[in-house]
Design an enzyme around this catalytic site. Structure first.
Site, mmCIF file in Angstrom:
data_model
loop_
_atom_site.group_PDB
_atom_site.id
_atom_site.type_symbol
_atom_site.label_atom_id
_atom_site.label_comp_id
_atom_site.label_asym_id
_atom_site.label_seq_id
_atom_site.Cartn_x
_atom_site.Cartn_y
_atom_site.Cartn_z
ATOM 1 N N ASP A 132 0.787 -1.241 0.000
ATOM 2 C CA ASP A 132 0.000 0.000 0.000
ATOM 3 C C ASP A 132 0.814 1.283 0.000
ATOM 4 O O ASP A 132 0.306 2.340 0.343
ATOM 5 C CB ASP A 132 -0.903 0.004 1.235
ATOM 6 C CG ASP A 132 -0.103 -0.151 2.531
ATOM 7 O OD1 ASP A 132 1.115 0.080 2.505
ATOM 8 O OD2 ASP A 132 -0.709 -0.515 3.561
ATOM 9 N N GLU A 163 -0.223 -9.059 -1.047
ATOM 10 C CA GLU A 163 -0.897 -8.467 0.125
ATOM 11 C C GLU A 163 -2.071 -7.605 -0.333
ATOM 12 O O GLU A 163 -2.210 -6.433 0.014
ATOM 13 C CB GLU A 163 0.058 -7.655 1.003
ATOM 14 C CG GLU A 163 -0.475 -7.427 2.418
ATOM 15 C CD GLU A 163 0.447 -6.571 3.277
ATOM 16 O OE1 GLU A 163 0.391 -5.328 3.200
ATOM 17 O OE2 GLU A 163 1.232 -7.150 4.045
ATOM 18 N N GLU A 172 -2.295 5.210 2.623
ATOM 19 C CA GLU A 172 -2.202 3.780 2.312
ATOM 20 C C GLU A 172 -3.541 3.160 1.921
ATOM 21 O O GLU A 172 -3.605 2.309 1.032
ATOM 22 C CB GLU A 172 -1.602 3.012 3.492
ATOM 23 C CG GLU A 172 -0.117 3.281 3.730
ATOM 24 C CD GLU A 172 0.174 4.536 4.526
ATOM 25 O OE1 GLU A 172 -0.788 5.239 4.940
ATOM 26 O OE2 GLU A 172 1.347 4.836 4.742
ATOM 27 N N HIS A 203 5.165 5.838 12.950
ATOM 28 C CA HIS A 203 5.507 6.645 11.774
ATOM 29 C C HIS A 203 4.311 7.147 10.983
ATOM 30 O O HIS A 203 4.459 7.969 10.099
ATOM 31 C CB HIS A 203 6.435 5.866 10.829
ATOM 32 C CG HIS A 203 5.771 4.730 10.102
ATOM 33 N ND1 HIS A 203 5.031 4.911 8.967
ATOM 34 C CD2 HIS A 203 5.709 3.406 10.357
ATOM 35 C CE1 HIS A 203 4.565 3.749 8.539
ATOM 36 N NE2 HIS A 203 4.956 2.810 9.378
ATOM 37 N N ARG A 245 1.452 8.896 9.057
ATOM 38 C CA ARG A 245 1.222 10.314 8.766
ATOM 39 C C ARG A 245 0.000 10.871 9.489
ATOM 40 O O ARG A 245 0.004 12.025 9.901
ATOM 41 C CB ARG A 245 1.015 10.503 7.259
ATOM 42 C CG ARG A 245 2.298 10.425 6.495
ATOM 43 C CD ARG A 245 2.101 10.277 5.012
ATOM 44 N NE ARG A 245 3.402 10.068 4.403
ATOM 45 C CZ ARG A 245 4.050 10.979 3.682
ATOM 46 N NH1 ARG A 245 3.493 12.139 3.433
ATOM 47 N NH2 ARG A 245 5.239 10.725 3.197
ATOM 48 N N HIS A 305 11.956 5.773 13.318
ATOM 49 C CA HIS A 305 11.831 5.881 11.857
ATOM 50 C C HIS A 305 12.646 7.077 11.372
ATOM 51 O O HIS A 305 12.789 8.065 12.090
ATOM 52 C CB HIS A 305 10.346 6.075 11.525
ATOM 53 C CG HIS A 305 9.989 5.828 10.090
ATOM 54 N ND1 HIS A 305 10.256 6.736 9.095
ATOM 55 C CD2 HIS A 305 9.383 4.780 9.484
ATOM 56 C CE1 HIS A 305 9.823 6.249 7.933
ATOM 57 N NE2 HIS A 305 9.289 5.055 8.150
HETATM 58 C C1 UD1 Z 1 6.455 5.103 3.884
HETATM 59 C C2 UD1 Z 1 5.110 4.698 3.294
HETATM 60 C C3 UD1 Z 1 4.309 3.926 4.326
HETATM 61 C C4 UD1 Z 1 5.106 2.774 4.915
HETATM 62 C C5 UD1 Z 1 6.409 3.327 5.445
HETATM 63 C C6 UD1 Z 1 7.254 2.216 6.001
HETATM 64 C C7 UD1 Z 1 4.050 6.166 1.671
HETATM 65 C C8 UD1 Z 1 3.291 7.401 1.444
HETATM 66 N N1 UD1 Z 1 4.353 5.897 2.935
HETATM 67 O O1 UD1 Z 1 6.274 5.967 5.021
HETATM 68 O O2 UD1 Z 1 3.163 3.397 3.702
HETATM 69 O O3 UD1 Z 1 4.370 2.189 5.962
HETATM 70 O O4 UD1 Z 1 7.096 3.962 4.380
HETATM 71 O O5 UD1 Z 1 8.354 2.689 6.680
HETATM 72 O O6 UD1 Z 1 4.362 5.448 0.724
HETATM 73 N N2 UD1 Z 1 13.920 8.780 5.255
HETATM 74 C C9 UD1 Z 1 15.295 8.675 5.266
HETATM 75 N N3 UD1 Z 1 15.851 7.440 5.020
HETATM 76 C C10 UD1 Z 1 15.122 6.323 4.814
HETATM 77 C C11 UD1 Z 1 13.720 6.440 4.828
HETATM 78 C C12 UD1 Z 1 13.133 7.664 5.035
HETATM 79 O O7 UD1 Z 1 15.989 9.641 5.460
HETATM 80 O O8 UD1 Z 1 15.695 5.243 4.627
HETATM 81 C C13 UD1 Z 1 13.285 10.105 5.495
HETATM 82 C C14 UD1 Z 1 13.370 11.072 4.309
HETATM 83 O O9 UD1 Z 1 13.539 12.382 4.785
HETATM 84 C C15 UD1 Z 1 11.991 10.952 3.662
HETATM 85 C C16 UD1 Z 1 11.115 10.723 4.887
HETATM 86 O O10 UD1 Z 1 11.914 9.904 5.753
HETATM 87 O O11 UD1 Z 1 11.649 12.102 2.955
HETATM 88 C C17 UD1 Z 1 9.779 10.073 4.664
HETATM 89 O O12 UD1 Z 1 9.831 9.001 3.750
HETATM 90 P P1 UD1 Z 1 8.461 8.431 3.111
HETATM 91 O O13 UD1 Z 1 8.791 7.481 2.032
HETATM 92 O O14 UD1 Z 1 7.548 9.560 2.771
HETATM 93 O O15 UD1 Z 1 7.989 7.552 4.335
HETATM 94 P P2 UD1 Z 1 6.701 7.471 5.156
HETATM 95 O O16 UD1 Z 1 5.523 8.198 4.610
HETATM 96 O O17 UD1 Z 1 7.061 7.750 6.543
HETATM 97 N N1 UDP Z 2 11.280 -3.129 11.223
HETATM 98 C C1 UDP Z 2 12.676 -3.228 11.137
HETATM 99 N N2 UDP Z 2 13.446 -2.381 11.889
HETATM 100 C C2 UDP Z 2 12.904 -1.418 12.682
HETATM 101 C C3 UDP Z 2 11.486 -1.308 12.754
HETATM 102 C C4 UDP Z 2 10.705 -2.169 11.993
HETATM 103 O O1 UDP Z 2 13.202 -4.092 10.428
HETATM 104 O O2 UDP Z 2 13.658 -0.679 13.325
HETATM 105 C C5 UDP Z 2 10.451 -4.038 10.389
HETATM 106 C C6 UDP Z 2 9.290 -4.731 11.097
HETATM 107 O O3 UDP Z 2 9.663 -5.971 11.636
HETATM 108 C C7 UDP Z 2 8.275 -4.893 9.962
HETATM 109 C C8 UDP Z 2 8.544 -3.705 9.081
HETATM 110 O O4 UDP Z 2 9.849 -3.244 9.416
HETATM 111 O O5 UDP Z 2 8.522 -6.062 9.194
HETATM 112 C C9 UDP Z 2 7.515 -2.643 9.370
HETATM 113 O O6 UDP Z 2 7.890 -1.463 8.790
HETATM 114 P P1 UDP Z 2 7.169 -0.080 9.061
HETATM 115 O O7 UDP Z 2 6.625 -0.042 10.451
HETATM 116 O O8 UDP Z 2 8.134 0.965 8.648
HETATM 117 O O9 UDP Z 2 5.999 -0.084 7.990
HETATM 118 P P2 UDP Z 2 4.510 -0.649 7.961
HETATM 119 O O10 UDP Z 2 4.516 -2.086 8.345
HETATM 120 O O11 UDP Z 2 3.696 0.215 8.858
HETATM 121 O O12 UDP Z 2 4.107 -0.453 6.528
#
Ligand code: UD1
Ligand code: UDP
Length: 377
Positions: free
Chosen positions: A99, A121, A135, A210, A212, A243
């Protein structure tokens, strides 16, 4: 041997990578298929650690992550980036997961190129388009675009049927997260030096946040409840891998940075994280994937959200939806810390999400789909 065709797998964030890794492994072991792995790198560091753990070397890396990226730029970046790769690779099927915005935009790109999409999924729903945001809409729209729907549970299948998805296009496969988890959790796992400040004799509350829709006051409420809990219970420690989203990070540092028995860690590699889940007392989270993993390890989960698309574990009693109000979170966590019967009632290992063979089932169906297509062309 008949060559069945080319499958392109696209993912971009940490959870998608964890859940697609077993599928990629299974696809790569099929000699009659070509597999192309594309990462959008919507996440950079959090994605790379999963690729390393599972030994996945992407064929293409769009490297899209930008500091504080917004949904418009992720969507358009994925759409245009995938377009060029589709034109070059001409896959017979594109597989996406779950998602995220990568999922939806990659499915849309494949649709524009008239290439069928398999959705892994599929069928999770809250029926509230803003929760989780974005999502719920990402997965609903991906479902409309997809040709093959790999539903993890019967509930997910029912959701798809209620939207008039043809039943012969849906397969209940289990969730691939269980495949990944079972390959990763070890009873004798040794924790490394990043855990040296944690007293494993205490009761550990494993926390992640994490979403939004929780940014701002709701997240403040969650963090305040954590402070209340460590103040009340001297044998409780909070372990919180934060996160990388700066909006989450800055607030967590501000409110929890200097608190005794609250450990803010960098995002953990999947191996230590999954094993930490296996030894913790309970989980407090707004994550989706943790609601699937923790029940199979027998850990109670308090879900810090108002809705969940994972009702199976709620029904079974190991997951409880507690919302984001400080007092409610505190009360529910306190109950599990003080009432042994209530704890034991929730801490039972159940596995509504699968038996660890979901990826094998998915790849079998993919091969049959491609085989039939060859016959038809
Ligand atoms: C995204 C997904 C969410 C998923 C989550 C898992 C969308 C809109 N959201 O969340 O569905 O559950 O990932 O974690 O698709 N950043 C880093 N390094 C990283 C990752 C993120 O620096 O490795 C920072 C960056 O500044 C980036 C911000 O986090 O701009 C947000 O990243 P984004 O892909 O928008 O993540 P989420 O919306 O939090
Ligand atoms: N996870 C990880 N390291 C962390 C936190 C989570 O490997 O520090 C794993 C967790 O076991 C799960 C996945 O990341 O499999 C969940 O990711 P997240 O919570 O970012 O996204 P969501 O499941 O909400 O989409």
């Amino acid at each position: 041997m008949i060559h069945l065709g080319k499958v392109m797998v696209v993912f971009g964030t940490r959870p998608e990578a964890i859940k697609m890794a077993p599928v990629v492994k299974e696809l790569k072991s099929s000699e009659d298929l070509d597999t192309v792995v594309v990462v959008t790198a919507q996440h950079r560091e959090m994605l790379d650690q999963v690729l390393n753990l599972f030994g996945i070397r992407p064929d293409y890396d769009l490297d899209l992550m930008r500091e504080k990226q917004d949904l418009y730029s992720i969507t358009s970046g994925v759409l245009n980036g995938i377009k060029d790769i589709l034109e070059k690779e001409k896959p017979d099927l594109v597989l996406v997961h779950g998602d995220t915005t990568t999922t939806f935009a990659a499915a849309l790109a494949a649709f524009y190129a008239k290439i069928p999409v398999g959705h892994v999924e599929a069928g999770l729903r809250t029926r509230n388009k803003y929760s989780p945001f974005p999502e719920e809409m990402n997965r609903t729209l991906t479902g409309r675009l997809a040709e093959l729907h790999f539903a993890p549970t019967d509930t997910a299948r029912e959701n798809l049927l209620s939207e008039s998805t043809a039943s012969f296009k849906i397969w209940v496969t289990g969730n691939t997260v269980i495949d990944a988890l079972l390959a990763t959790v070890k009873p004798d796992y040794k924790f490394g030096s990043e855990f040296k400040d944690i007293n494993f004799n205490n009761r550990l509350l494993l926390v992640t946040t994490h979403r939004r829709e929780n940014w701002g006051d709701k997240m403040r409420g969650i963090y305040q409840a954590l402070i209340d809990l460590v103040e009340e219970f001297p044998d409780v420690e909070v372990v919180f891998p934060v996160h990388m989203n700066p909006i989450v990070r800055n607030l967590a540092m501000d409110m929890l940075g200097n608190k005794k028995r609250i450990h803010l860690l960098e995002p953990l590699d999947y191996e230590p994280f999954a094993n930490l889940m296996n030894v913790c007392y309970m989980v407090l989270t707004d994550s989706g994937g943790l609601q699937e993993e923790a029940p199979s390890l027998g850990k109670p989960v308090l879900v810090l959200r108002d809705t969940t698309e994972r009702p199976e574990a709620v029904k079974a009693g190991t997951v409880k939806l507690v919302g984001t109000v400080r007092d409610n979170i505190y009360r529910e966590a306190k109950l599990l810390l003080t009432d042994k019967m209530e704890y034991d009632r929730m801490a039972k290992a159940i596995n509504p999400y699968g038996d660890g063979r979901a990826s094998k089932r998915i790849v079998k169906i993919v091969r049959e789909f491609l085989y039939v297509r060859i016959g038809a062309s």
